[in-house]
Design a protein around this motif. Structure first.
Motif, PDB file in Angstrom:
ATOM      1  N   GLY A  58      49.923  39.579  41.802  1.00 50.69           N
ATOM      2  CA  GLY A  58      48.586  40.067  41.467  1.00 50.69           C
ATOM      3  C   GLY A  58      47.722  40.201  42.712  1.00 50.69           C
ATOM      4  O   GLY A  58      48.138  39.873  43.841  1.00 50.69           O
ATOM      5  N   ALA A  59      46.497  40.699  42.490  1.00 50.73           N
ATOM      6  CA  ALA A  59      45.583  40.941  43.609  1.00 50.73           C
ATOM      7  C   ALA A  59      45.132  39.635  44.257  1.00 50.73           C
ATOM      8  O   ALA A  59      45.014  39.545  45.483  1.00 50.73           O
ATOM      9  CB  ALA A  59      44.370  41.731  43.123  1.00 50.73           C
ATOM     10  N   MET A  60      44.879  38.611  43.440  1.00 56.77           N
ATOM     11  CA  MET A  60      44.372  37.342  43.993  1.00 56.77           C
ATOM     12  C   MET A  60      45.336  36.789  45.043  1.00 56.77           C
ATOM     13  O   MET A  60      44.918  36.286  46.083  1.00 56.77           O
ATOM     14  CB  MET A  60      44.203  36.294  42.886  1.00 56.77           C
ATOM     15  N   PHE A  62      32.820  39.879  43.892  1.00 57.16           N
ATOM     16  CA  PHE A  62      33.727  39.152  42.991  1.00 57.16           C
ATOM     17  C   PHE A  62      33.857  37.704  43.480  1.00 57.16           C
ATOM     18  O   PHE A  62      34.399  37.467  44.562  1.00 57.16           O
ATOM     19  CB  PHE A  62      35.079  39.868  43.040  1.00 57.16           C
ATOM     20  N   TYR A  89      35.293  41.986  53.399  1.00 56.41           N
ATOM     21  CA  TYR A  89      35.931  42.067  52.081  1.00 56.41           C
ATOM     22  C   TYR A  89      35.142  43.060  51.237  1.00 56.41           C
ATOM     23  O   TYR A  89      33.944  42.876  51.001  1.00 56.41           O
ATOM     24  CB  TYR A  89      35.943  40.689  51.411  1.00 56.41           C
ATOM     25  N   ILE A 113      35.266  45.870  47.719  1.00 56.02           N
ATOM     26  CA  ILE A 113      35.919  46.405  46.520  1.00 56.02           C
ATOM     27  C   ILE A 113      35.471  47.870  46.480  1.00 56.02           C
ATOM     28  O   ILE A 113      34.392  48.183  45.986  1.00 56.02           O
ATOM     29  CB  ILE A 113      35.475  45.633  45.255  1.00 56.02           C
ATOM     30  N   ASN A 137      33.476  45.461  41.252  1.00 51.15           N
ATOM     31  CA  ASN A 137      33.194  44.367  40.329  1.00 51.15           C
ATOM     32  C   ASN A 137      32.190  43.446  41.005  1.00 51.15           C
ATOM     33  O   ASN A 137      32.541  42.834  42.008  1.00 51.15           O
ATOM     34  CB  ASN A 137      34.500  43.605  40.034  1.00 51.15           C
ATOM     35  N   ASP A 169      39.978  45.511  48.267  1.00 52.33           N
ATOM     36  CA  ASP A 169      40.541  44.996  47.011  1.00 52.33           C
ATOM     37  C   ASP A 169      40.200  46.021  45.924  1.00 52.33           C
ATOM     38  O   ASP A 169      39.030  46.208  45.604  1.00 52.33           O
ATOM     39  CB  ASP A 169      39.868  43.636  46.748  1.00 52.33           C
ATOM     40  N   PRO A 201      41.382  46.805  42.362  1.00 50.61           N
ATOM     41  CA  PRO A 201      42.150  46.687  41.108  1.00 50.61           C
ATOM     42  C   PRO A 201      41.845  47.761  40.071  1.00 50.61           C
ATOM     43  O   PRO A 201      42.639  47.956  39.158  1.00 50.61           O
ATOM     44  CB  PRO A 201      41.735  45.326  40.534  1.00 50.61           C
ATOM     45  N   TYR A 202      40.689  48.445  40.214  1.00 49.42           N
ATOM     46  CA  TYR A 202      40.273  49.387  39.160  1.00 49.42           C
ATOM     47  C   TYR A 202      40.463  50.840  39.576  1.00 49.42           C
ATOM     48  O   TYR A 202      40.082  51.749  38.855  1.00 49.42           O
ATOM     49  CB  TYR A 202      38.793  49.134  38.790  1.00 49.42           C
ATOM     50  N   THR A 253      46.963  46.081  42.184  1.00 49.71           N
ATOM     51  CA  THR A 253      47.504  45.213  41.139  1.00 49.71           C
ATOM     52  C   THR A 253      47.839  46.009  39.876  1.00 49.71           C
ATOM     53  O   THR A 253      47.210  47.041  39.611  1.00 49.71           O
ATOM     54  CB  THR A 253      46.483  44.099  40.789  1.00 49.71           C
ATOM     55  N   SER A 300      47.449  44.378  37.120  1.00 43.34           N
ATOM     56  CA  SER A 300      46.754  43.540  36.131  1.00 43.34           C
ATOM     57  C   SER A 300      45.864  44.337  35.197  1.00 43.34           C
ATOM     58  O   SER A 300      45.750  44.006  34.019  1.00 43.34           O
ATOM     59  CB  SER A 300      45.882  42.497  36.835  1.00 43.34           C
ATOM     60  N   LYS A 301      45.198  45.354  35.716  1.00 47.46           N
ATOM     61  CA  LYS A 301      44.219  46.065  34.889  1.00 47.46           C
ATOM     62  C   LYS A 301      44.859  47.223  34.137  1.00 47.46           C
ATOM     63  O   LYS A 301      44.253  47.771  33.220  1.00 47.46           O
ATOM     64  CB  LYS A 301      43.055  46.568  35.764  1.00 47.46           C
ATOM     65  N   ARG A 303      51.309  39.234  36.459  1.00 51.27           N
ATOM     66  CA  ARG A 303      51.098  38.714  37.825  1.00 51.27           C
ATOM     67  C   ARG A 303      51.890  39.533  38.844  1.00 51.27           C
ATOM     68  O   ARG A 303      52.643  38.977  39.657  1.00 51.27           O
ATOM     69  CB  ARG A 303      51.481  37.219  37.958  1.00 51.27           C
TER      70      ARG A 303
HETATM   71  C1  LIG Z   1      37.748  42.616  42.302  1.00 46.88           C
HETATM   72  C2  LIG Z   1      38.882  41.856  41.715  1.00 46.88           C
HETATM   73  N1  LIG Z   1      39.853  41.412  42.515  1.00 46.88           N
HETATM   74  C3  LIG Z   1      40.905  40.727  42.022  1.00 46.88           C
HETATM   75  C4  LIG Z   1      41.022  40.459  40.679  1.00 46.88           C
HETATM   76  C5  LIG Z   1      42.193  39.659  40.201  1.00 46.88           C
HETATM   77  O1  LIG Z   1      43.287  40.489  40.015  1.00 46.88           O
HETATM   78  P1  LIG Z   1      44.726  39.886  39.656  1.00 46.88           P
HETATM   79  O2  LIG Z   1      44.681  39.481  38.218  1.00 46.88           O
HETATM   80  O3  LIG Z   1      45.669  40.996  39.899  1.00 46.88           O
HETATM   81  O4  LIG Z   1      44.973  38.720  40.556  1.00 46.88           O
HETATM   82  C6  LIG Z   1      40.034  40.908  39.798  1.00 46.88           C
HETATM   83  C7  LIG Z   1      40.111  40.588  38.363  1.00 46.88           C
HETATM   84  O5  LIG Z   1      39.116  40.483  37.672  1.00 46.88           O
HETATM   85  C8  LIG Z   1      38.937  41.628  40.331  1.00 46.88           C
HETATM   86  O6  LIG Z   1      37.959  42.099  39.551  1.00 46.88           O
END
Ligand SMILES: Cc1ncc(COP(=O)(O)O)c(C=O)c1O
Length: 407
Positions: free
Chosen positions: A99-101, A125, A168, A170, A175, A203, A205-206, A236, A238-239, A246
């Motif tokens: 995942g992104a985290m 975020f 950092y 987005i 977000n 970063d 994710p969207y 990621t 994830s979304k 993950r």
């Molecule tokens: C800006 C941002 N980065 C990372 C994440 C986490 O992503 P992941 O679930 O892929 O770790 C989110 C999830 O809300 C997010 O909004």
């Protein structure tokens, strides 16, 4: 021995989970409308395809054992190649992450020494901030505007001698603020990063979930770099496929990918193998992912529109917001004089049994240097991805019933 002495400095000081709680009590029989979610719609995810893919991976002798074994820290070759092809970069520039985290964490560990300064958008975020704090960074913020941060202001700070280890950002459908950056912005940011020697963790994710136009990309010469590039693009599934997989990726220069993979050997070893094989199997099906993304974009576009029109009806021009152009969130400026840290406001929301994410959850700490710093208690974040239009309208009505006339 004091209980504090038992723990590390980080464990004692990192603080509570960053999303500040609102009253979650249910009032009578009125069901809660929960507008906090940052997850995909449960009813759009293709569970049948997931189940077939997992079955195929485990039923195939060529992948069964590998999918429950240790795999390459870079990611399984098939998925690395698919991500590289899809994102238009050489395979050596791709690291598959949990995942992104996990990507942000590994990038932070690769870049930050204790005492380094990390520049972040305000608002941002909050979970990423804790990753940087954990690495020992000092945080400094810069205000976010409709098209991203003010690059003149960043340049001014750099000219004055301020130095950052990394910025950092987005970049697209931010977000919480929903902002989008242009190709010119991305390219000028990287030119500054090159000139002044800081890295950019983008970063995103969207990014795939746009409503009308695909966001501009970063310049190719920073993405195909054999030499060192300041750009770390974090992505990621994830979304789009669900956060429980993950599985994500980082695109960076091959030397960076190499170093991140060494760091992950002492963190998680490799990304979840079964998830990687299953996602790779899904992506092999021609147009499968494209069709899913199109359906998701249409669903979220409709949900965002329903929310926007319900907010306009409920609040008139008492609230301020930009219409979402993609992603999962609407960043709502509350009616004049209303602050989410006011217990009366929280009581009014609790009485309506509607839950939103407090704007002040997204404020980076005040470093004492940013005159534009705000605490965002006059905002809330509304997540529209997870609820049907009917519930979004109900949620907007309840917000209006709670807040109109309170100030
Ligand atoms: C800006 C941002 N980065 C990372 C994440 C986490 O992503 P992941 O679930 O892929 O770790 C989110 C999830 O809300 C997010 O909004």
């Amino acid at each position: 021995m004091s209980v504090y002495a038992a723990y590390s400095h980080i464990a004692n000081n990192l603080g509570a989970p960053p999303f500040l709680p609102l009253n979650r009590d249910r009032v009578g029989d009125v069901p809660l409308v929960n507008l906090t979610g940052g997850v995909p719609a449960a009813d759009i995810l293709p569970y049948e395809s997931y189940s077939q893919a997992v079955g195929r991976v485990l039923g195939n002798p060529a992948t069964a054992f590998s999918s429950v074994s240790y795999v390459s820290p870079f990611g399984i070759q098939e998925l690395r190649e698919q991500v590289a092809h899809w994102r238009g970069v050489p395979v050596e520039n791709v690291l598959v992450t949990n995942g992104a985290m996990n990507g942000i964490f590994l990038a932070a560990q690769t870049l930050i020494d204790p005492g380094d300064t990390v520049l972040v958008e305000s608002p941002t975020f909050p979970f990423a901030l804790n990753i940087f704090r954990r690495a020992g960074a000092r945080l400094e913020s810069i205000a976010l505007h409709a098209g991203g941060i003010d690059l003149d202001e960043l340049e001014q700070r750099l000219r004055e001698g301020r130095r950052y280890k990394l910025f950092y950002t987005i970049p697209d459908f931010q977000n919480p603020a929903g902002t989008l950056t242009s190709a010119e912005h991305k390219s000028r940011l990287l030119a500054l990063a090159d000139r002044y020697g800081f890295a950019v963790i983008a970063d995103n994710p969207y990014r795939e979930l746009w409503f009308d136009h695909e966001p501009d990309g970063f310049p190719d010469d920073y993405r195909h770099a054999e030499r060192y590039s300041p750009l770390y693009e974090i992505g990621t599934f994830s979304k789009t496929l669900g956060p429980g997989w993950r599985v994500g990726w980082t695109i960076a220069s091959s030397d960076v990918v190499q170093r991140m993979s060494v760091i992950r050997a002492c963190v998680d070893g490799n990304s979840t193998a079964l998830g990687q094989y299953a996602i790779s199997c899904l992506l092999q099906e021609p147009y499968w992912f494209d069709r899913l993304l199109e359906a998701e974009r249409a669903l979220y576009r409709g949900r965002a529109q329903a929310l926007v029109s319900a907010l306009r009806t409920g609040f008139g021009d008492a609230v301020a917001f930009d219409e979402p152009r993609g992603g999962f969130f609407l960043w709502l400026g509350l009616p004049q004089g209303i602050r989410i840290d006011d217990p009366h406001v929280q009581d009014a929301l609790a009485r309506q049994n509607v839950l939103v994410t407090r704007g002040d959850s997204f404020a980076p700490e005040q470093p004492g240097r940013d005159p534009a710093h705000r605490d965002y208690a006059d905002h809330v974040r509304i997540g529209f991805s997870a609820l049907p239009e009917r519930d979004l309208r109900e949620g907007a009505d309840r917000l209006a019933a709670a807040l109109i006339g309170l100030a």
